[in-house]
Design a protein around this motif. Structure first.
Motif, PDB file in Angstrom:
ATOM      1  N   TYR A   9     -52.190  16.625 -54.330  1.00  0.00           N
ATOM      2  CA  TYR A   9     -51.092  17.302 -55.006  1.00  0.00           C
ATOM      3  C   TYR A   9     -50.979  18.759 -54.564  1.00  0.00           C
ATOM      4  O   TYR A   9     -49.871  19.296 -54.452  1.00  0.00           O
ATOM      5  N   ALA A  10     -52.092  19.412 -54.294  1.00  0.00           N
ATOM      6  CA  ALA A  10     -52.049  20.791 -53.795  1.00  0.00           C
ATOM      7  C   ALA A  10     -51.237  20.855 -52.505  1.00  0.00           C
ATOM      8  O   ALA A  10     -50.426  21.763 -52.305  1.00  0.00           O
ATOM      9  N   GLU A  11     -51.434  19.866 -51.641  1.00  0.00           N
ATOM     10  CA  GLU A  11     -50.682  19.820 -50.390  1.00  0.00           C
ATOM     11  C   GLU A  11     -49.210  19.486 -50.634  1.00  0.00           C
ATOM     12  O   GLU A  11     -48.317  20.125 -50.092  1.00  0.00           O
ATOM     13  N   GLU A  12     -48.965  18.485 -51.489  1.00  0.00           N
ATOM     14  CA  GLU A  12     -47.586  18.071 -51.784  1.00  0.00           C
ATOM     15  C   GLU A  12     -46.789  19.211 -52.416  1.00  0.00           C
ATOM     16  O   GLU A  12     -45.637  19.455 -52.063  1.00  0.00           O
ATOM     17  N   VAL A  50     -49.698  28.578 -57.785  1.00  0.00           N
ATOM     18  CA  VAL A  50     -51.099  28.450 -58.164  1.00  0.00           C
ATOM     19  C   VAL A  50     -51.289  27.141 -58.920  1.00  0.00           C
ATOM     20  O   VAL A  50     -50.676  26.921 -59.970  1.00  0.00           O
ATOM     21  N   LEU A  51     -52.123  26.274 -58.370  1.00  0.00           N
ATOM     22  CA  LEU A  51     -52.431  24.994 -58.999  1.00  0.00           C
ATOM     23  C   LEU A  51     -53.725  25.157 -59.781  1.00  0.00           C
ATOM     24  O   LEU A  51     -54.741  25.577 -59.228  1.00  0.00           O
ATOM     25  N   ASN A  77     -59.744  14.011 -54.642  1.00  0.00           N
ATOM     26  CA  ASN A  77     -58.671  13.597 -53.734  1.00  0.00           C
ATOM     27  C   ASN A  77     -57.292  13.790 -54.358  1.00  0.00           C
ATOM     28  O   ASN A  77     -56.346  14.182 -53.675  1.00  0.00           O
ATOM     29  N   ALA A  78     -57.169  13.509 -55.645  1.00  0.00           N
ATOM     30  CA  ALA A  78     -55.882  13.681 -56.325  1.00  0.00           C
ATOM     31  C   ALA A  78     -55.485  15.155 -56.371  1.00  0.00           C
ATOM     32  O   ALA A  78     -54.319  15.506 -56.150  1.00  0.00           O
ATOM     33  N   ILE A  79     -56.437  16.023 -56.633  1.00  0.00           N
ATOM     34  CA  ILE A  79     -56.161  17.465 -56.666  1.00  0.00           C
ATOM     35  C   ILE A  79     -55.736  17.942 -55.278  1.00  0.00           C
ATOM     36  O   ILE A  79     -54.739  18.658 -55.133  1.00  0.00           O
ATOM     37  N   LEU A 131     -49.588  15.129 -63.915  1.00  0.00           N
ATOM     38  CA  LEU A 131     -50.642  14.181 -64.261  1.00  0.00           C
ATOM     39  C   LEU A 131     -50.856  13.264 -63.067  1.00  0.00           C
ATOM     40  O   LEU A 131     -49.945  12.553 -62.641  1.00  0.00           O
ATOM     41  N   ALA A 132     -52.051  13.321 -62.507  1.00  0.00           N
ATOM     42  CA  ALA A 132     -52.390  12.513 -61.335  1.00  0.00           C
ATOM     43  C   ALA A 132     -53.327  11.394 -61.758  1.00  0.00           C
ATOM     44  O   ALA A 132     -53.941  11.444 -62.824  1.00  0.00           O
TER      45      ALA A 132
END
Length: 153
Positions: free
Chosen positions: A106-109, A4-5, A101-103, A94-95
């Motif tokens: 990172y959710a995908e990564e 869970v992000l 786009n950053a969220i 920390l993005a």
């Protein structure tokens, strides 16, 4: 649901978002990652020749020491937030860059199963001109999103 992000910003309402995520997974052995996004200021200091009538910075550009200090503040915020929620499987990230786009990146990564984020109240004009981070995420996401309604005090 195993990962869970939780998107948090530097505002007290983030605690409500984190608590909602914890309540949602209280009976599951899920990992939680708190993500916070800083805007990328590094490109403002790039030295280019004159282009499109723009001469660039004539002397003092952005204060990079201030940008580094802001990064340290954000890292400290994330560290303390992770300790505060007191979950056995919590991490932080920390993005930098555009928030939505950053969220999403990172959710995908991180291979998140769920994204939890707050929906702030904005003025109608602000929504019309810029949209909201939540709207942008929902428009492009490939994973479920749990939205927590919050209002800034």
């Amino acid at each position: 649901m195993k990962k869970v992000l939780v998107a948090i910003d530097y505002n007290p309402v983030s605690e409500k978002v984190a608590r909602a995520a914890l309540d949602l997974i209280k009976n599951m052995p899920a990992e939680i990652c708190l993500i916070h996004v800083l805007a990328d200021v590094s490109y403002y200091g790039a030295e280019f020749p004159t282009f499109m009538g723009y001469d660039g910075y004539a002397g003092a550009g952005p204060d990079f020491e201030m940008a580094l200090e802001m990064r340290k503040v954000a890292e400290d915020f994330l560290e303390k937030a992770a300790a505060h929620i007191d979950h056995p499987n919590v991490s932080t990230y920390l993005a930098e860059g555009g928030t939505a786009n950053a969220i999403l990146a990172y959710a995908e990564e991180w291979k998140a199963d769920l994204l939890v984020m707050g929906t702030h109240s904005h003025s109608g004009l602000e929504k019309l001109l810029m949209g909201t981070v939540a709207e942008k995420v929902i428009e492009k996401t490939k994973i479920p999103v749990y939205l927590v309604p919050v209002k800034k005090n």
